[in-house]
Design a protein around this motif. Structure first.
Motif, PDB file in Angstrom:
ATOM      1  N   THR A   9       0.807  -1.227   0.000  1.00  0.00           N
ATOM      2  CA  THR A   9       0.000   0.000   0.000  1.00  0.00           C
ATOM      3  C   THR A   9       0.836   1.272   0.000  1.00  0.00           C
ATOM      4  OG1 THR A   9      -0.150   0.067   2.429  1.00  0.00           O
ATOM      5  CG2 THR A   9      -1.875  -1.150   1.243  1.00  0.00           C
ATOM      6  N   GLN A  10       2.038   1.232   0.609  1.00  0.00           N
ATOM      7  CA  GLN A  10       2.759   2.483   0.860  1.00  0.00           C
ATOM      8  C   GLN A  10       4.084   2.629   0.123  1.00  0.00           C
ATOM      9  OE1 GLN A  10       2.651   3.769   5.092  1.00  0.00           O
ATOM     10  NE2 GLN A  10       1.396   1.949   5.408  1.00  0.00           N
ATOM     11  N   ALA A  11       4.560   1.593  -0.537  1.00  0.00           N
ATOM     12  CA  ALA A  11       5.791   1.744  -1.311  1.00  0.00           C
ATOM     13  C   ALA A  11       5.591   2.808  -2.386  1.00  0.00           C
ATOM     14  CB  ALA A  11       6.181   0.415  -1.950  1.00  0.00           C
ATOM     15  N   ASP A  12       6.668   3.500  -2.726  1.00  0.00           N
ATOM     16  CA  ASP A  12       6.569   4.514  -3.777  1.00  0.00           C
ATOM     17  C   ASP A  12       6.217   3.886  -5.117  1.00  0.00           C
ATOM     18  OD1 ASP A  12       7.373   6.862  -2.205  1.00  0.00           O
ATOM     19  OD2 ASP A  12       9.276   5.800  -2.024  1.00  0.00           O
ATOM     20  N   LEU A  13       6.682   2.643  -5.326  1.00  0.00           N
ATOM     21  CA  LEU A  13       6.366   1.919  -6.562  1.00  0.00           C
ATOM     22  C   LEU A  13       6.142   0.453  -6.238  1.00  0.00           C
ATOM     23  CD1 LEU A  13       6.181   1.936  -9.702  1.00  0.00           C
ATOM     24  CD2 LEU A  13       8.617   1.351  -9.721  1.00  0.00           C
ATOM     25  N   LEU A  14       5.039  -0.106  -6.725  1.00  0.00           N
ATOM     26  CA  LEU A  14       4.776  -1.538  -6.622  1.00  0.00           C
ATOM     27  C   LEU A  14       5.102  -2.188  -7.951  1.00  0.00           C
ATOM     28  CD1 LEU A  14       3.521  -4.019  -5.085  1.00  0.00           C
ATOM     29  CD2 LEU A  14       1.339  -3.370  -6.129  1.00  0.00           C
ATOM     30  N   VAL A  15       5.883  -3.261  -7.916  1.00  0.00           N
ATOM     31  CA  VAL A  15       6.185  -4.036  -9.116  1.00  0.00           C
ATOM     32  C   VAL A  15       5.520  -5.405  -8.991  1.00  0.00           C
ATOM     33  CG1 VAL A  15       8.010  -5.127 -10.484  1.00  0.00           C
ATOM     34  CG2 VAL A  15       8.380  -2.858  -9.500  1.00  0.00           C
ATOM     35  N   ILE A  16       4.739  -5.764 -10.008  1.00  0.00           N
ATOM     36  CA  ILE A  16       4.125  -7.096 -10.066  1.00  0.00           C
ATOM     37  C   ILE A  16       4.889  -7.871 -11.122  1.00  0.00           C
ATOM     38  CG2 ILE A  16       2.014  -8.412 -10.456  1.00  0.00           C
ATOM     39  CD1 ILE A  16       0.420  -5.929  -9.630  1.00  0.00           C
ATOM     40  N   ASN A  17       5.734  -8.773 -10.665  1.00  0.00           N
ATOM     41  CA  ASN A  17       6.714  -9.437 -11.519  1.00  0.00           C
ATOM     42  C   ASN A  17       6.211 -10.796 -12.029  1.00  0.00           C
ATOM     43  OD1 ASN A  17       9.235  -9.625 -12.784  1.00  0.00           O
ATOM     44  ND2 ASN A  17      10.194 -10.618 -11.026  1.00  0.00           N
ATOM     45  N   LYS A  18       6.907 -11.318 -13.018  1.00  0.00           N
ATOM     46  CA  LYS A  18       6.688 -12.662 -13.571  1.00  0.00           C
ATOM     47  C   LYS A  18       5.296 -12.808 -14.194  1.00  0.00           C
ATOM     48  CE  LYS A  18       9.776 -14.586 -10.033  1.00  0.00           C
ATOM     49  NZ  LYS A  18       9.975 -15.604  -8.985  1.00  0.00           N
ATOM     50  N   VAL A  23      13.061   2.012 -14.086  1.00  0.00           N
ATOM     51  CA  VAL A  23      14.214   2.917 -14.083  1.00  0.00           C
ATOM     52  C   VAL A  23      13.748   4.366 -14.174  1.00  0.00           C
ATOM     53  CG1 VAL A  23      16.222   3.677 -15.420  1.00  0.00           C
ATOM     54  CG2 VAL A  23      15.857   1.231 -14.984  1.00  0.00           C
ATOM     55  N   ASN A  24      12.769   4.629 -15.014  1.00  0.00           N
ATOM     56  CA  ASN A  24      12.254   5.986 -15.178  1.00  0.00           C
ATOM     57  C   ASN A  24      11.659   6.524 -13.880  1.00  0.00           C
ATOM     58  OD1 ASN A  24      11.634   8.294 -16.907  1.00  0.00           O
ATOM     59  ND2 ASN A  24       9.494   7.677 -16.683  1.00  0.00           N
ATOM     60  N   HIS A  25      10.912   5.677 -13.165  1.00  0.00           N
ATOM     61  CA  HIS A  25      10.356   6.084 -11.867  1.00  0.00           C
ATOM     62  C   HIS A  25      11.477   6.431 -10.892  1.00  0.00           C
ATOM     63  CE1 HIS A  25       5.992   5.515 -12.154  1.00  0.00           C
ATOM     64  NE2 HIS A  25       6.206   4.407 -12.859  1.00  0.00           N
ATOM     65  N   VAL A  26      12.522   5.598 -10.844  1.00  0.00           N
ATOM     66  CA  VAL A  26      13.642   5.823  -9.928  1.00  0.00           C
ATOM     67  C   VAL A  26      14.343   7.142 -10.253  1.00  0.00           C
ATOM     68  CG1 VAL A  26      15.934   4.989  -9.251  1.00  0.00           C
ATOM     69  CG2 VAL A  26      14.023   3.378  -9.417  1.00  0.00           C
ATOM     70  N   LEU A  27      14.619   7.377 -11.535  1.00  0.00           N
ATOM     71  CA  LEU A  27      15.345   8.586 -11.916  1.00  0.00           C
ATOM     72  C   LEU A  27      14.514   9.847 -11.709  1.00  0.00           C
ATOM     73  CD1 LEU A  27      17.322   7.406 -15.076  1.00  0.00           C
ATOM     74  CD2 LEU A  27      18.171   7.768 -12.739  1.00  0.00           C
ATOM     75  N   GLN A  28      13.211   9.741 -11.920  1.00  0.00           N
ATOM     76  CA  GLN A  28      12.340  10.890 -11.638  1.00  0.00           C
ATOM     77  C   GLN A  28      12.425  11.273 -10.162  1.00  0.00           C
ATOM     78  OE1 GLN A  28       8.405   9.771 -13.000  1.00  0.00           O
ATOM     79  NE2 GLN A  28       8.663  10.818 -14.955  1.00  0.00           N
ATOM     80  N   ALA A  58      14.005  14.720  -8.485  1.00  0.00           N
ATOM     81  CA  ALA A  58      13.190  15.553  -7.602  1.00  0.00           C
ATOM     82  C   ALA A  58      13.870  15.763  -6.252  1.00  0.00           C
ATOM     83  CB  ALA A  58      11.814  14.918  -7.404  1.00  0.00           C
ATOM     84  N   ALA A  59      14.530  14.720  -5.740  1.00  0.00           N
ATOM     85  CA  ALA A  59      15.144  14.803  -4.411  1.00  0.00           C
ATOM     86  C   ALA A  59      16.467  15.560  -4.420  1.00  0.00           C
ATOM     87  CB  ALA A  59      15.357  13.394  -3.854  1.00  0.00           C
ATOM     88  N   THR A  60      17.257  15.345  -5.460  1.00  0.00           N
ATOM     89  CA  THR A  60      18.618  15.885  -5.458  1.00  0.00           C
ATOM     90  C   THR A  60      18.764  17.184  -6.259  1.00  0.00           C
ATOM     91  OG1 THR A  60      19.290  14.640  -7.450  1.00  0.00           O
ATOM     92  CG2 THR A  60      19.545  13.550  -5.290  1.00  0.00           C
ATOM     93  N   GLY A  61      17.793  17.489  -7.110  1.00  0.00           N
ATOM     94  CA  GLY A  61      17.886  18.661  -7.957  1.00  0.00           C
ATOM     95  C   GLY A  61      18.802  18.473  -9.156  1.00  0.00           C
ATOM     96  N   LYS A  62      19.322  17.248  -9.325  1.00  0.00           N
ATOM     97  CA  LYS A  62      20.204  16.959 -10.457  1.00  0.00           C
ATOM     98  C   LYS A  62      19.384  16.506 -11.656  1.00  0.00           C
ATOM     99  CE  LYS A  62      23.978  15.611  -7.377  1.00  0.00           C
ATOM    100  NZ  LYS A  62      24.893  14.517  -6.950  1.00  0.00           N
ATOM    101  N   LYS A  63      20.007  16.522 -12.833  1.00  0.00           N
ATOM    102  CA  LYS A  63      19.342  16.083 -14.041  1.00  0.00           C
ATOM    103  C   LYS A  63      19.925  14.739 -14.486  1.00  0.00           C
ATOM    104  CE  LYS A  63      16.615  19.570 -14.497  1.00  0.00           C
ATOM    105  NZ  LYS A  63      15.145  19.355 -14.267  1.00  0.00           N
ATOM    106  N   ARG A  64      19.052  13.865 -14.950  1.00  0.00           N
ATOM    107  CA  ARG A  64      19.509  12.559 -15.406  1.00  0.00           C
ATOM    108  C   ARG A  64      20.445  12.687 -16.599  1.00  0.00           C
ATOM    109  NH1 ARG A  64      14.221   9.387 -16.940  1.00  0.00           N
ATOM    110  NH2 ARG A  64      13.312  10.722 -15.341  1.00  0.00           N
TER     111      ARG A  64
END
Length: 289
Positions: A222-231, A273-278, A282-288
């Motif tokens: 319910t609370q993870a920033d991203l849920l992955v449903i694998n396999k 990967v896109n979710h992680v880099l976004q 946002a957190a660091t102010g850096k650009k991918r």
């Protein structure tokens, strides 16, 4: 939402233990409620909480979890984090065998050419996941640390995070890391990361557990920033309905993001990967890059 009956049952049997193996603690631990005898496996601390240790590892308590929680009310990333002290940290959790280590490997492969990475893996009594990453050359061996957490791996990512913080900070400073990956040992649906440890939380489940898993809930789902449903390629063999899993994931997560994936086949990984880099941007102010 998920039934509260399971939580009530667990707490009725065991003080503050929110995991599926509370019966093991009841029978295997010598509960010494009279004080802090170092030889005892469990004791009451000065704060009134019940602490225990596993094979001499850091003592910890288990905070009660009475609700699976809501995505919209989840703990937010710490706003005062010093990323020079410890780089942006991605926590990857989920039950045993859902594909956490495969996701760690895939993230390393997709990010290592453009970012300075380091990784910490957790297992209960082995270092197998770290050895897997080394064997598959996810990163140079010196950038990987394997931690043994003992029998309650969720405690090492939520209550007593020091066993992970130490190596993460060391790796971050040694290699001027942009991103750190921290894989939890496989654990139950109640396991979730502390925000003191993970700036971005990925919780991974898999189709082989059945299409009921998303609606069972738990803080990871319910609370993870991203849920992955694998396999997802196993759905037909298992008799799991992906439409049901999508419906329940959206409902349990208040519409929060989730990704269908086949991590071993690199399906859905680009989106992850896109979710992680976004979140990193946002957190660091850096650009991918």
């Amino acid at each position: 939402m998920a039934s509260g009956g399971e939580h009530t049952h667990e707490h009725a049997h065991d003080h503050h233990h929110d995991h599926d193996h509370h019966h093991d603690h009841d029978h295997d631990h010598d509960h010494n409620h009279g004080g802090g005898d170092a030889s005892s496996m469990s004791w009451v601390g000065a704060d009134g909480k019940v602490y225990h240790s596993h094979d001499g590892l850091a003592p910890h308590s288990h905070e009660p979890i009475y609700s699976p929680g809501f995505f919209s009310r989840r703990a937010q990333p710490l706003i005062n984090r010093d990323f020079n002290e410890r780089a942006f940290t991605v926590g990857i959790g989920g039950p045993v065998g859902t594909g956490k280590t495969a996701l760690m490997l895939s993230l390393c492969q997709n990010l290592r050419n453009h970012y300075s990475l380091a990784a910490v893996t957790n297992d209960i009594f082995t270092k197998e996941d770290g050895e897997f990453l080394v064997k598959h050359k996810a990163l140079p061996e010196e950038r990987i640390r394997a931690v043994e957490t003992g029998g309650c791996p969720h405690a090492a990512i939520r209550e007593d995070i020091s066993i992970n913080l130490g190596p993460l900070e060391e790796l971050s400073n040694l290699y001027k890391a942009d991103l750190l990956l921290c894989e939890s040992g496989g654990d139950n649906l109640a396991a979730n990361f502390s925000r003191e440890l993970a700036d971005y939380i990925i919780y991974i489940i898999d189709v082989s557990g059945g299409d009921k898993i998303p609606r069972k809930g738990g803080p990871g789902i319910t609370q993870a920033d991203l849920l992955v449903i694998n396999k997802t390629d196993l759905a037909q063999a298992i008799g799991a309905d992906l439409a049901v899993m999508e419906r329940d994931a959206l409902r349990m997560r208040d519409g929060g993001p989730f990704v269908f994936a086949q991590v071993k086949h690199n399906i859905g990984v680009e989106e992850i990967v896109n979710h992680v880099l976004q979140a990193w941007e946002a957190a660091t102010g850096k650009k991918r890059r």
